[in-house]
Design a protein around this motif. Structure first.
Motif, PDB file in Angstrom:
ATOM      1  N   ILE A  52     -82.181  -4.537  59.971  1.00  0.00           N
ATOM      2  CA  ILE A  52     -82.736  -3.077  59.693  1.00  0.00           C
ATOM      3  C   ILE A  52     -83.927  -3.240  59.294  1.00  0.00           C
ATOM      4  O   ILE A  52     -84.554  -4.221  58.924  1.00  0.00           O
ATOM      5  CB  ILE A  52     -81.804  -2.781  58.724  1.00  0.00           C
ATOM      6  CG1 ILE A  52     -80.496  -2.742  58.966  1.00  0.00           C
ATOM      7  CG2 ILE A  52     -82.461  -1.401  58.056  1.00  0.00           C
ATOM      8  CD1 ILE A  52     -79.998  -1.792  59.757  1.00  0.00           C
ATOM      9  N   THR A  53     -84.951  -2.376  59.827  1.00  0.00           N
ATOM     10  CA  THR A  53     -86.442  -2.182  59.590  1.00  0.00           C
ATOM     11  C   THR A  53     -86.737  -2.591  58.165  1.00  0.00           C
ATOM     12  O   THR A  53     -85.888  -2.039  57.124  1.00  0.00           O
ATOM     13  CB  THR A  53     -87.143  -0.899  60.039  1.00  0.00           C
ATOM     14  OG1 THR A  53     -86.287   0.170  59.413  1.00  0.00           O
ATOM     15  CG2 THR A  53     -86.818  -0.848  61.452  1.00  0.00           C
ATOM     16  N   GLY A  54     -87.643  -2.902  57.698  1.00  0.00           N
ATOM     17  CA  GLY A  54     -88.031  -3.221  56.366  1.00  0.00           C
ATOM     18  C   GLY A  54     -87.703  -4.356  55.620  1.00  0.00           C
ATOM     19  O   GLY A  54     -87.382  -4.611  54.334  1.00  0.00           O
ATOM     20  N   GLY A  55     -86.704  -5.085  56.414  1.00  0.00           N
ATOM     21  CA  GLY A  55     -85.789  -6.314  55.798  1.00  0.00           C
ATOM     22  C   GLY A  55     -84.521  -5.442  54.815  1.00  0.00           C
ATOM     23  O   GLY A  55     -84.057  -6.481  54.033  1.00  0.00           O
ATOM     24  N   SER A  71     -84.464 -12.472  62.548  1.00  0.00           N
ATOM     25  CA  SER A  71     -85.504 -12.255  61.778  1.00  0.00           C
ATOM     26  C   SER A  71     -86.320 -11.322  62.667  1.00  0.00           C
ATOM     27  O   SER A  71     -86.281 -11.155  63.881  1.00  0.00           O
ATOM     28  CB  SER A  71     -86.339 -13.580  61.334  1.00  0.00           C
ATOM     29  OG  SER A  71     -86.393 -14.158  62.564  1.00  0.00           O
ATOM     30  N   ARG A  72     -87.481 -10.779  62.033  1.00  0.00           N
ATOM     31  CA  ARG A  72     -88.102  -9.655  62.626  1.00  0.00           C
ATOM     32  C   ARG A  72     -89.870 -10.104  62.097  1.00  0.00           C
ATOM     33  O   ARG A  72     -89.958 -10.153  60.824  1.00  0.00           O
ATOM     34  CB  ARG A  72     -87.949  -8.303  62.340  1.00  0.00           C
ATOM     35  CG  ARG A  72     -88.760  -7.106  63.117  1.00  0.00           C
ATOM     36  CD  ARG A  72     -88.075  -5.907  63.030  1.00  0.00           C
ATOM     37  NE  ARG A  72     -88.754  -5.130  63.810  1.00  0.00           N
ATOM     38  CZ  ARG A  72     -88.398  -3.760  64.046  1.00  0.00           C
ATOM     39  NH1 ARG A  72     -87.017  -3.442  63.620  1.00  0.00           N
ATOM     40  NH2 ARG A  72     -89.050  -3.035  64.774  1.00  0.00           N
ATOM     41  N   ASP A  73     -90.718 -10.366  62.961  1.00  0.00           N
ATOM     42  CA  ASP A  73     -91.967 -10.380  62.580  1.00  0.00           C
ATOM     43  C   ASP A  73     -92.663  -9.142  63.021  1.00  0.00           C
ATOM     44  O   ASP A  73     -92.967  -8.875  64.257  1.00  0.00           O
ATOM     45  CB  ASP A  73     -92.704 -11.592  63.567  1.00  0.00           C
ATOM     46  CG  ASP A  73     -93.960 -11.756  63.008  1.00  0.00           C
ATOM     47  OD1 ASP A  73     -94.898 -10.799  62.618  1.00  0.00           O
ATOM     48  OD2 ASP A  73     -94.562 -13.039  63.327  1.00  0.00           O
ATOM     49  N   ASN A  74     -92.858  -8.138  62.048  1.00  0.00           N
ATOM     50  CA  ASN A  74     -93.713  -6.663  62.482  1.00  0.00           C
ATOM     51  C   ASN A  74     -94.784  -6.778  62.975  1.00  0.00           C
ATOM     52  O   ASN A  74     -95.454  -6.379  64.014  1.00  0.00           O
ATOM     53  CB  ASN A  74     -93.248  -6.155  61.190  1.00  0.00           C
ATOM     54  CG  ASN A  74     -92.164  -5.748  60.861  1.00  0.00           C
ATOM     55  OD1 ASN A  74     -91.144  -5.534  61.443  1.00  0.00           O
ATOM     56  ND2 ASN A  74     -91.760  -5.657  59.497  1.00  0.00           N
TER      57      ASN A  74
END
Length: 128
Positions: A52-55, A71-74
């Motif tokens: 989900i966006t914004g962790g 994981s996501r690296d914005n």
């Protein structure tokens, strides 16, 4: 319009690790949540993980819980799927997919029909 490109697939021995990447581009990328799905030959596409966006949350299928990490690296607009302790049954084509945040599944990865945009897929083969 969201554009997704997966990379990082390959052949790995049982017990090994791989990290898949999903490069996300297009308009409004910050307003989409990204999931990973996989499809083995002769089987239906199944949800693996969702971030989900914004962790604000991550979800995993029971079959990968404790072994896979999303994981996501914005800054890089990239979503990763770290896969550890791989098993032969993890062999499949892996896809990343985008769903608008306001329609994202709650509490689970959801169904493939809920996602609007898809990458072309990357093959993961777990075999000795």
């Amino acid at each position: 319009q969201l554009h997704l490109v997966e990379s990082g697939g390959g052949l790995v021995q049982p017990g090994g690790s791989l990290t898949l990447s999903c490069a996300v581009s297009g308009a409004g990328t910050d307003f989409y949540d990204i999931g990973w799905f996989r499809q083995a030959p002769g089987k239906e596409r199944e949800g693996v993980s969702l971030i989900i966006t914004g962790g604000r949350g991550t979800y995993y299928a029971d079959s990968v819980k404790g072994r896979f990490t999303i994981s996501r690296d914005n800054a890089e607009n990239t979503v990763y799927l770290q896969m550890n302790r791989l098993k032969p049954e993890d062999t499949a084509v892996y896809y990343c997919a985008g769903v608008p945040s306001h329609r994202a599944p709650i509490g689970n990865v959801g169904k493939s029909s809920e996602y609007d945009y898809w990458g072309q897929g990357t093959q993961v083969t777990v075999s000795s």
